[in-house]
Design a protein around this motif. Sequence first.
Motif, PDB file in Angstrom:
ATOM      1  N   UNK A   1      75.535  79.220  39.328  1.00  0.00           N
ATOM      2  CA  UNK A   1      75.875  77.375  39.672  1.00  0.00           C
ATOM      3  C   UNK A   1      76.935  77.132  38.876  1.00  0.00           C
ATOM      4  N   UNK A   2      77.431  75.889  39.196  1.00  0.00           N
ATOM      5  CA  UNK A   2      78.500  75.230  38.438  1.00  0.00           C
ATOM      6  C   UNK A   2      77.813  73.955  37.846  1.00  0.00           C
ATOM      7  N   UNK A   3      78.096  73.907  36.522  1.00  0.00           N
ATOM      8  CA  UNK A   3      77.832  72.795  35.773  1.00  0.00           C
ATOM      9  C   UNK A   3      78.895  71.890  35.105  1.00  0.00           C
TER      10      UNK A   3
ATOM     11  N   UNK B   1      77.937  79.558  35.840  1.00  0.00           N
ATOM     12  CA  UNK B   1      76.980  80.455  34.977  1.00  0.00           C
ATOM     13  C   UNK B   1      76.045  81.213  36.157  1.00  0.00           C
ATOM     14  N   UNK B   2      75.602  82.264  35.864  1.00  0.00           N
ATOM     15  CA  UNK B   2      74.498  82.980  36.387  1.00  0.00           C
ATOM     16  C   UNK B   2      72.981  82.262  36.375  1.00  0.00           C
ATOM     17  N   UNK B   3      72.586  81.923  37.092  1.00  0.00           N
ATOM     18  CA  UNK B   3      71.129  81.169  36.994  1.00  0.00           C
ATOM     19  C   UNK B   3      70.077  81.700  37.443  1.00  0.00           C
TER      20      UNK B   3
END
Length: 131
Positions: free
Chosen positions: A35-37, A51-53
């Motif tokens: 996901x992108x934060x 990050x891998x979620x």
Amino acid sequence: MTELYLLFKYLRPRALEKQGINCFDAWAAIYARKTTDYEFSVANNIVAKERFRYFIKVPELAQFYSEITDYRTAKDIGIDRPEKKEILYNIPPTPDQAEFIQNLMEFAKSGDATLLGRDTRCQNRKKKPKC
């Protein structure tokens, strides 16, 4: 995640080859999702972080993992463990913490960075602001 991939790489390299997996990125593309934060950097800029979620294809991954491991839980082998006595304490926030929480909620609604003691993005620009 890297350690799990390395287990497969060293203990089951032929199985990885059959699946067409020749590097960590290929393995991660099959078994994990990113996901992108957006967050503030140390230079007070907003940057995107990937990050891998979570894992996907978990049953297949668990089956693959069970081919190289033999794991058992405490219940499986009959280990007697004491019950955990957990006590939770609720500590109310200090007045400073309560004020900061309120400012965070206002910032989330308005996007006004001055509520958190930061410059607004328009003040950081050298060109004419478009705000």
